[in-house]
Design a protein around this motif. Sequence first.
Motif, mmCIF file in Angstrom:
data_model
loop_
_atom_site.group_PDB
_atom_site.id
_atom_site.type_symbol
_atom_site.label_atom_id
_atom_site.label_comp_id
_atom_site.label_asym_id
_atom_site.label_seq_id
_atom_site.Cartn_x
_atom_site.Cartn_y
_atom_site.Cartn_z
ATOM 1 N N TYR A 111 -1.902 -19.757 98.022
ATOM 2 C CA TYR A 111 -1.059 -20.919 98.286
ATOM 3 C C TYR A 111 -0.638 -20.996 99.758
ATOM 4 C CZ TYR A 111 -0.733 -20.911 93.195
ATOM 5 O OH TYR A 111 -1.027 -20.924 91.852
ATOM 6 N N ASN B 108 -3.624 -24.797 92.368
ATOM 7 C CA ASN B 108 -2.544 -25.557 91.761
ATOM 8 C C ASN B 108 -1.601 -26.082 92.835
ATOM 9 O OD1 ASN B 108 -0.352 -26.521 90.273
ATOM 10 N ND2 ASN B 108 -0.601 -24.958 88.690
ATOM 11 N N LEU C 243 1.261 -27.309 92.462
ATOM 12 C CA LEU C 243 2.644 -26.877 92.220
ATOM 13 C C LEU C 243 2.918 -25.538 92.888
ATOM 14 C CD1 LEU C 243 3.033 -27.859 88.453
ATOM 15 C CD2 LEU C 243 4.106 -28.968 90.416
ATOM 16 N N LEU D 23 3.378 -26.229 96.538
ATOM 17 C CA LEU D 23 4.692 -26.851 96.724
ATOM 18 C C LEU D 23 5.792 -25.793 96.717
ATOM 19 C CD1 LEU D 23 6.584 -29.280 96.905
ATOM 20 C CD2 LEU D 23 6.440 -29.498 94.415
ATOM 21 N N GLU D 24 5.692 -24.836 95.815
ATOM 22 C CA GLU D 24 6.709 -23.775 95.742
ATOM 23 C C GLU D 24 6.717 -22.957 97.031
ATOM 24 O OE1 GLU D 24 9.859 -21.753 94.388
ATOM 25 O OE2 GLU D 24 8.931 -23.522 93.480
ATOM 26 N N GLU E 87 4.550 -33.552 97.055
ATOM 27 C CA GLU E 87 5.145 -34.264 95.934
ATOM 28 C C GLU E 87 4.387 -35.548 95.646
ATOM 29 O OE1 GLU E 87 9.181 -34.639 97.189
ATOM 30 O OE2 GLU E 87 9.819 -32.749 96.263
ATOM 31 N N ILE F 276 0.985 -34.527 94.077
ATOM 32 C CA ILE F 276 1.142 -34.112 92.683
ATOM 33 C C ILE F 276 1.338 -35.326 91.788
ATOM 34 C CG2 ILE F 276 2.698 -32.917 91.092
ATOM 35 C CD1 ILE F 276 3.141 -30.853 93.327
ATOM 36 N N LYS F 277 2.134 -36.276 92.248
ATOM 37 C CA LYS F 277 2.366 -37.491 91.465
ATOM 38 C C LYS F 277 1.074 -38.276 91.283
ATOM 39 C CE LYS F 277 5.216 -41.665 91.312
ATOM 40 N NZ LYS F 277 6.280 -42.450 91.991
ATOM 41 N N GLN G 222 -1.410 -36.786 88.659
ATOM 42 C CA GLN G 222 -1.091 -36.852 87.238
ATOM 43 C C GLN G 222 -1.809 -38.028 86.598
ATOM 44 O OE1 GLN G 222 0.733 -34.502 85.731
ATOM 45 N NE2 GLN G 222 0.982 -33.496 87.710
#
Length: 374
Positions: A129, A149, A151, A154-155, A170, A173-174, A177
Amino acid sequence: QVVAVYGTLSDLLSVASNKLGIKATSVYNGKGGLIDDIALIRDDDVLFVCEGEPFINPQTDVRPREELTGSHTDWLTLNVGGRYFTTTRSTLVNKEPDSMLAHMFKDKDAWRNKQDNRGAFLIDRSPEYFEPILNYLRHGQLIVNDGINLLGVLEEARFFGIDSLIEHLEIAIKNSQPAEDHSPISRKEFVRFLLATPTKSELRCQGLNFSGADLSRLDLRYINFKMANLSRCNLAHANLCCANLERADLSGSVLDCANLQGVKMLCSNAEGASLKGCNFEDPSGLKANLEGANLKGVDMEGSQMTGINLRVATLKNAKLKNCNLRGATLAGTDLENCDLSGCDLQEANLRGSNVKGAIFEEMLTPLHMSQSVR
């Protein structure tokens, strides 16, 4: 470089410019003294020439000129979770000056005690990541390889305080989906779902959209359809024994000859539905519960409803001709303009029910006024 000193100071600067590949404008001696006359130079002097920058004493400050001026372009190696990354200090500092990485490497000595035996700076984070984050700091573009991933990236971006990257992630990721699919579930999809579910497992279809689906003749026993959309469905001859249809939308559906033994239809909406010849009667004594249901205009002719709970349900304009309502709970039920002709209402509780305009001709059991109908 060692050069012969002769002529004037301008000649010396010209020679230095050619030898060093710079545009020399100033000459200093080893102590930082500015030389403005060639006669001041002594044998074996070590001279320093520059393009106009301040003098740097090599004995006390040997840092690169770039670091002193704030550009921080010296190279360094990071050991992130056992994987090595080589980059420059400016990459880590300049793009996001307020980030954790910038604070970690803004000062060259801040991370001195966190190095492995190869001199790489140790960072206990996921290298998978971290790589997209480092590349973003290099060129300002979010590029993530397949299989990583977002996410997780992002973390890490949140951990390192890369604020501008957080917004990009963000959005990514949106966009990644899948769009919400509100289309109704087809018979083929639902049958495949039923076949893949063990018979002993509780099947939950709560809130799902089956609008207009053909579910006729299917075994739907004990399935949880609470708040599901079953409007205009074909459920004729379906087995809905002990199914949970609480607050479900059954408006306009066809449930003719369906098995509804012990069904729960509290506060459901079955307005305009057809329930002709349905069986609500459970020999074991488990009673169907339709309390508070909206049954306006339903056709329930010939249905077996012994002991059914229709308390405070709305049956205005419903057709209940020849129904078996023996022992049914109809307290507070709205039966206005209902056709109850030929019904068996023996031991039925009609206390407080509204039977205005209801038809009771040819009833199998006379209706006694002691039942307090209105």
